[in-house]
Design an enzyme around this catalytic site. Structure first.
Site, short mmCIF file in Angstrom:
data_model
loop_
_atom_site.label_atom_id
_atom_site.label_comp_id
_atom_site.label_asym_id
_atom_site.label_seq_id
_atom_site.Cartn_x
_atom_site.Cartn_y
_atom_site.Cartn_z
N ARG A 46 0.87 -1.18 0.00
CA ARG A 46 0.00 0.00 0.00
C ARG A 46 0.90 1.22 0.00
O ARG A 46 2.13 1.11 0.12
CB ARG A 46 -1.02 -0.01 1.15
N GLY A 47 0.29 2.39 -0.13
CA GLY A 47 1.08 3.62 -0.30
C GLY A 47 1.22 3.87 -1.79
O GLY A 47 1.57 2.96 -2.55
N ALA A 48 0.95 5.13 -2.18
CA ALA A 48 0.81 5.42 -3.61
C ALA A 48 2.00 5.00 -4.47
O ALA A 48 1.82 4.25 -5.45
CB ALA A 48 0.50 6.92 -3.78
N ARG A 95 -7.27 -0.53 -6.90
CA ARG A 95 -7.57 0.55 -5.94
C ARG A 95 -7.72 1.85 -6.73
O ARG A 95 -6.94 2.10 -7.64
CB ARG A 95 -6.47 0.71 -4.87
N GLN A 202 -1.97 2.33 9.98
CA GLN A 202 -0.67 2.42 9.30
C GLN A 202 0.35 3.21 10.13
O GLN A 202 1.55 2.96 10.02
CB GLN A 202 -0.82 3.10 7.93
N ASP A 243 -1.88 10.60 -2.01
CA ASP A 243 -2.23 9.61 -3.05
C ASP A 243 -2.54 10.26 -4.38
O ASP A 243 -2.44 9.63 -5.43
CB ASP A 243 -3.41 8.77 -2.59
N ASN A 253 -5.33 12.38 0.74
CA ASN A 253 -4.44 11.50 1.52
C ASN A 253 -5.30 10.71 2.50
O ASN A 253 -6.53 10.91 2.58
CB ASN A 253 -3.35 12.31 2.23
N LYS A 254 -4.65 9.84 3.23
CA LYS A 254 -5.34 8.95 4.17
C LYS A 254 -6.36 9.70 5.02
O LYS A 254 -6.09 10.81 5.51
CB LYS A 254 -4.28 8.27 5.05
O1 MRU Z 1 -4.50 3.15 2.22
P1 MRU Z 1 -3.02 3.34 2.10
O2 MRU Z 1 -2.24 2.78 3.24
O3 MRU Z 1 -2.50 2.88 0.75
O4 MRU Z 1 -2.83 4.91 2.15
C1 MRU Z 1 -1.54 5.43 2.05
C2 MRU Z 1 -1.48 6.88 2.22
O5 MRU Z 1 -2.49 7.55 2.37
C3 MRU Z 1 -0.13 7.52 2.10
O6 MRU Z 1 -0.03 8.62 2.94
C4 MRU Z 1 0.08 7.96 0.66
O7 MRU Z 1 -0.10 6.88 -0.21
C5 MRU Z 1 1.42 8.53 0.43
S1 MRU Z 1 2.65 7.26 0.46
C6 MRU Z 1 4.14 7.84 0.12
#
Ligand code: MRU
Length: 351
Positions: A46-48, A95, A202, A243, A253-254
């Site tokens: 996970r994470g963009a 996603r 996270q 993201d 973002n999250k």
């Molecule tokens: O749902 P996730 O864990 O994929 O969400 C991740 C985030 O929101 C991060 O902050 C974002 O992807 C930036 S990662 C460098």
């Protein structure tokens, strides 16, 4: 400790299973686009930026898989082409919010189209080389971003972050946590305040783990403690990842990031967003157009085997929110720092 979120070993992709961190550290092997898509959907990765790198490998794996099947039936070349299309479709559906997924698929498609007339094995090798390049490039970009971002943090800064925008969310180093790593590398003493980040945790599971591994002082708080900490003067800056950034500088973002940004403005604390150019989506005018993923109610009801919510209650689980550009002090990219982001300033980054 060098964290290899994704690695290529013996003709397969391996990804750290982030669902079981920090209790266990295990790699899961992947050999097809469908399997990688499932890994993205279920948040093994996970994470963009990490999602983008995984998707690139998903395409390469599919080409390798289809080209070896073709060895037995070389007259069925169109099967390779239709199989590749299916691979792209399955990965794109994994996603919706992180634009890096679509950015990586677009880049892989361009490479595929450039070599389409070659034999399947050669196409697969070219796609694999591109996936390796995307991974290596991501680490280089994070390092550059880290250096720009580190310059913004005063020595001794206490910096709050939300979710995990670290090595685990990228191919390595991280975006927001990359800024912290670079600041420490530059000799600055900084300490991190990690929001727990409900509902998938996270912050508690991944950011806290990464910072502990790195010996960077980290304090974990629950999401609803951020305002208290800011009001007491215990937060000097906020740095988060994203993201997707819309053309006007709105930032998805999250879930919970918007709350942190609004609080930061209330307390005159700079709110920084660290992201590579591949996270900026100039085709989307404002944050209103960013697709927001809604995830399973189970994530809100409880965690793993423990359920605490009343049976029968209605649940919402939007996984991201949008912070309006006016709350963003600056966006930190590999090309430099964009203060008070606007469509003109973001467009200039791509010129
Ligand atoms: O749902 P996730 O864990 O994929 O969400 C991740 C985030 O929101 C991060 O902050 C974002 O992807 C930036 S990662 C460098």
């Amino acid at each position: 400790m060098k964290i290899e979120t994704l690695r290529w070993t013996e003709n397969k992709l391996e990804m750290i299973d982030q669902r079981i961190l920090p209790a266990s550290f295990e790699y899961i092997p992947y050999k097809s686009a469908a399997a990688v898509a499932e890994g993205i959907r279920t948040m093994v990765v996970r994470g963009a930026p990490a999602i983008g790198v995984a998707a690139a490998y998903g395409v390469a794996l599919e080409a390798l898989r289809l080209s070896s099947a073709l060895r037995e039936a070389p007259d069925l070349r169109e099967r390779f082409d239709t199989g590749m299309e299916t691979g792209f479709t399955v990965l794109a559906a994994s996603r919706p919010t992180a634009v890096n997924l679509f950015w990586a698929l677009k880049r892989m498609r361009a490479v595929w189209e450039g070599v389409k007339d070659q034999d399947a094995a050669a196409i697969a090798q070219r796609l694999l080389a591109e996936a390796h390049e995307i991974l290596a490039e991501d680490i280089r970009i994070n390092r550059a971003m880290g250096a720009h971002g580190a310059a913004l943090l005063p020595d001794g800064a206490r910096v709050l972050t939300h979710c995990n925008a670290g090595a685990l969310a990228t191919a390595g180093w991280g975006t927001a946590l990359g800024v912290f790593r670079s600041a420490v590398e530059a000799g600055k003493k900084i300490s991190v305040i990690a929001d727990e980040t409900r509902p998938f945790l996270q912050g508690a599971r991944l950011t806290a783990w990464e910072m502990v591994q790195e010996n960077i002082p980290v304090t974990l708080i629950t999401d609803n403690m951020a305002g208290y900490m800011m009001a007491r003067g215990e937060v000097d800056a906020v740095v988060v990842g994203t993201d997707r950034v819309a053309a006007n500088g709105d930032v998805a973002n999250k879930i919970g990031t918007y709350m942190v940004a609004a609080l930061a403005q209330r307390h005159n604390i700079p709110f920084y967003v660290a992201c590579p150019l591949s996270t900026i989506d100039m085709s989307i005018a404002t944050g209103k157009d960013i697709p927001i993923e809604e995830r399973s109610a189970d994530e809100v009801k409880g965690f793993r085997d423990c359920q605490w919510a009343a049976e029968g209650v209605q649940i919402r689980n939007p996984s991201f929110d949008v912070t309006p550009a006016e709350l963003v002090t600056a966006i930190i990219t590999e090309k430099g720092v964009v203060r008070e982001p606007s469509v003109e300033k973001l467009r200039a980054l791509f010129e």
